[in-house]
Design an enzyme around this catalytic site. Sequence first.
Site, short mmCIF file in Angstrom:
data_model
loop_
_atom_site.label_atom_id
_atom_site.label_comp_id
_atom_site.label_asym_id
_atom_site.label_seq_id
_atom_site.Cartn_x
_atom_site.Cartn_y
_atom_site.Cartn_z
N SER A 4 0.79 -1.29 0.15
CA SER A 4 0.19 0.07 0.02
C SER A 4 0.95 1.27 0.05
O SER A 4 1.99 1.30 0.34
CB SER A 4 -0.83 0.09 1.25
OG SER A 4 -1.60 1.45 1.45
N TYR A 25 -2.45 -0.51 10.20
CA TYR A 25 -2.48 -1.09 9.07
C TYR A 25 -1.19 -0.55 8.15
O TYR A 25 -0.67 -1.34 7.50
CB TYR A 25 -3.70 -0.38 7.95
CG TYR A 25 -3.71 -0.67 6.47
CD1 TYR A 25 -4.40 -2.00 5.98
CD2 TYR A 25 -3.37 0.33 5.58
CE1 TYR A 25 -4.03 -2.50 4.66
CE2 TYR A 25 -3.41 -0.14 3.96
CZ TYR A 25 -3.60 -1.52 3.80
OH TYR A 25 -3.69 -1.67 2.42
#
Length: 246
Positions: free
Chosen positions: A141, A155
């Site tokens: 990501s 995350y």
Amino acid sequence: MMKLQGKRALVTGASRGIGAAIARRLAADGADVAITFERSAEQAEAVAAEIRALGRRALAIQADSADPAAVRAAVDQVAQSFGGLDILVNNAGIFRAGPLESLSLDDIDATLYVNVRAVVIASQAASQYLGEGGRIISIGSNLASRVPAPGASLYSMSKSALIGWTQGLARDLGSRGITVNLVHPGSTDTDMNPADGEFSAMQKGRMAIPRYGAAEDVAALVAFIAGPEGRSINGAGLTIDGGANA
């Protein structure tokens, strides 16, 4: 051009979204493709049917990425069914967000089990089957390197861990002619983060090109790395986020 003709691939967490797009693209480029799913059996079988319609072999395997035994078994099943394995795409992931004080032990464990441990276990299992020209590609990501707003610390940590794993594994497997890379998508139009969703305007405001990416954009990058022209890309993290992290 069938750049992946004869290759055998496994894409984890690929019943929908980016994973499904990757599976379709690898098949379109000539590969036989297996996918894993946790709960969406009907969607997974639909993706497998699309792959078979292209004349490729396909498998849809139920496997919870939080379960180490299930991850290993899925890799073994693909290698046995296809007669080997050439490409592993670690796509399965979860997003648990919120203020620090709201994060539960379950949130922490689930995030690390799926986003980090499953990648390690699947890569370890796949390495037994991969040969010269093998590929391990993980989906990270753009939040791994830049966190523009609060609430994403857990995350982001999980995705940043994949940077060190990718670089180290590239060294471990390079002598065998196997490449290991990481793709960092930004805001991508999927059912989990739709381009017309509640937070889309905020996300577009951070981009140099103010539009969401398509899952097919990410899939095209993965397919390039998986193909022969990607043979010298190794230990790399490639960001595809419309310039959000520029």
